[in-house]
Write an enzyme that holds these catalytic residues in place. Sequence first.
Site, PDB file in Angstrom:
ATOM      1  CB  VAL A   1      -0.981   0.031   1.197  1.00  0.00           C
ATOM      2  CG1 VAL A   1      -2.050  -1.019   1.037  1.00  0.00           C
ATOM      3  CG2 VAL A   1      -0.253  -0.144   2.518  1.00  0.00           C
TER       4      VAL A   1
ATOM      5  N   PRO B   1       2.577   4.493  -1.400  1.00  0.00           N
ATOM      6  CG  PRO B   1       2.653   6.751  -2.130  1.00  0.00           C
ATOM      7  CD  PRO B   1       2.154   5.376  -2.532  1.00  0.00           C
ATOM      8  CG  ASP B   2      -1.671   4.343   0.371  1.00  0.00           C
ATOM      9  OD1 ASP B   2      -0.880   3.864  -0.473  1.00  0.00           O
ATOM     10  OD2 ASP B   2      -2.850   4.575   0.107  1.00  0.00           O
ATOM     11  CG  HIS B   3       1.010   2.676   5.875  1.00  0.00           C
ATOM     12  ND1 HIS B   3       0.155   2.592   6.952  1.00  0.00           N
ATOM     13  CD2 HIS B   3       0.660   1.681   5.028  1.00  0.00           C
ATOM     14  CE1 HIS B   3      -0.675   1.584   6.772  1.00  0.00           C
ATOM     15  NE2 HIS B   3      -0.391   1.013   5.609  1.00  0.00           N
TER      16      HIS B   3
ATOM     17  N   GLY C   1       0.884   9.462   5.096  1.00  0.00           N
ATOM     18  CA  GLY C   1       0.227   9.842   6.340  1.00  0.00           C
ATOM     19  C   GLY C   1       1.191  10.486   7.318  1.00  0.00           C
TER      20      GLY C   1
END
Length: 790
Positions: free
Chosen positions: A560, A562-564, A567
Amino acid sequence: MLSDPLPQPVSAALAGVRVLDIVSGGMALTGRVLADFGALVTRVDFQNGGQGRSDPDRAITRTDIEQLALGRGKLALAIDRAVPADRDRLLNAIRDCDILIDDGGLAALEDARFANAALRAANPALIILNLSDFGEASPLACWRATNPVLHALSGGLSRSGRPGHPPVMPPEAIAKACAAVHAAFVALLAFTERLESGRGDLIDFSILDGVVQALDPGFGVNGSAAAGVRASELPRGRPDVHHQYPIIPCADGYVRLCVLSPRQWQAMFKWMGEPAEFADPAYEQLRTRFNSTTLVPAIARFFADKTRAELEQQGQAIGVPTAALQSADEAIDSDQNRSRQLYEAHRLRGVDIRLPRAPVEVDGTRLPLTTPDRDAQRARAALLRNDTGVPRAQSAGPLQGLRVIDMGVIVVGAETGRLLADAGADVIKIENPAFPDGVRQTQDGSVMSPSFAAGGRNKRSLSLNLRDPEGKALFLDLVAQADVLLSNFKPGTLDALGFDDETLRAINPGLVSIQSSAFGSTGPRSRQLGYGPLVRAATGLSALWCSLDDPGSFSDAMTVYPDHVAGRLGALSALALLVQRKATGAGGKATIAQAEIILDHLGVDMAVASLRAQGQQIDDDPDAPWGVYPCGGDDDWCVVTIENDAQWTALARLIGFEGHDTANRSDRARHRPAIEHALTSWLAERSSYEAMERLQASGVPAGAMLRVADMPGFPHFVSRGFFREIAHPAIPAPFLVEARPVRAQNMPDPDQAPAPLIGQDSDAVLSDWLGLSPSQMQDLMARNIIGTIR
């Protein structure tokens, strides 16, 4: 929280924050992120009796390009270890800074004055961020971790590749890049606490822990397509998940689809001409589509005579998330990046090197922000000094009292708000039952999944109808009371709802707004439907994430990224603008482009590849083997890497290779096939764990490929208390989450309040924030302006 507005604004959010940077390699991004926001970051360049200074006539190396990219915006302080006066200068610089970032350079001085205890005694407000591969409190503290080793031990490698095939190493650089952003976040979190308490901190930062949390945490929040199934629950081997975000061949390459919601499937079905084979309403469900063996081949037949550009344009126009899969070169020169002027040229020894600028804009200005002169820095530093003399209680979270409105959805939205909630902020998730967050969906229809429970913990939920004028008015009343507003919609969505920047600023001039989107706030792609898989395809990452001998083996479907890390960059941006507000009273708006995060992380690798394609000689690549090798167990793999001559010699001696005394680099290159054969034979007789332990004991960086389910029992994570078991009333069994963002002396562990059901806290939020009475709320609920769980 962070109140008492003061005058004298300057042009950089972190002006007045003084950082001393004693870091080399990829983790130098930690200081550069702070410099991008305007902190005064000074890089220490150690010399050894005059040795170590750059020769202007030598060939450019990859290290040169890395230093150029990661040294942006930093000042330099040359220190000769052998000169007592230089050591004194270094000590004075440390005592005068706010944040010290060190990856072991001070310990190498073997001088008691530079020990952590001595430095903190001299400056109790100092924040020391100690970076090391595994952290101090780990049985692996003496081991060495390279990027490939980090991918292996973080659980990411085990999810990369096709079933029945060897695992595929992800693009290496993203491991430490994610850890560095997380390190910058926790450093600024500690600084935010210092603004209130006057107390510094000592942070024991494990790079492996940072990778696990910020790259693709197996026990964190998952993407929508996972439908609540956690990575730890996946079957052994690399699961076949190509159907979740399929990459489909077309006339001139490949495109990627993200068909997740029933509405998106309906549009896809019509686009294909409504084939009878897929007319069953059951195909509106993820499970039906994922279990179909004929759907993806049918889409491929439909796409076969169409180009990437045609498919992307047609799909996006009808609401089917579609992206052309681009090569790295195509991504760099895309219309989107040119329109946003993302890349800029740097001149290094007569060679033009193109590197990306930072993926964040503040109030419309691309980072890095202008660093004020020293007088302005000193003035801002004085404003940020805590003079109350009243330290806050040790147990309070760093962001206690901060009010956050969280409109974020899916992974980026979940993580940005959760990081602030874990630090003590009151984070209110705005929801509408008619349009539930994609992370709430589950395969079995249950009301709560471990994935949402992980990403929504410590938040409260307000069900609010923003399509109703009264609902909008209530939202603006909440904005007037808020410190931070978070969102990750397509650009223009908030404006369409009536919540444009001018309106929000008029209601609350001190509001900090953080907006994240797939491709940025401007440019031809800015309004496209964007999911992480589409972003990876459009930036060239998917094309790079392949087996070397099988260019079509795209292996990023399980991640997932670069989602983390997006954030974390969002949460860090919020903290930076709150620091600015502390001094100036003014809020601000940061916009983050997730595609540009990837391009920033891959910037050095892409620059090296581009220069080599032009015939430029770029040196200092390792000349001994590295790779992912099979071991003696079932689907058992070990990563082995070589960084220098000493490690090459140690490896050769360990496996009994007779050429271990070869000192000439060209001779070693000739021996490479032979040593690869010897290494493969040696590993085949051992388990990955035994091989890892023996290699590391010999000084060779190595890592067994851990599966996510293996991680809670791995000695490193056990010793550091990395995982924590929590429960949720709507989930039958307890489950694991990360216990804390980092190990630190003065940073308390987060609370673990259960993630809310939709509207669970509507009454309490409207009472706490707006003082509404029970009768007022009953009236609003009766007219479907708000909702609540009864």
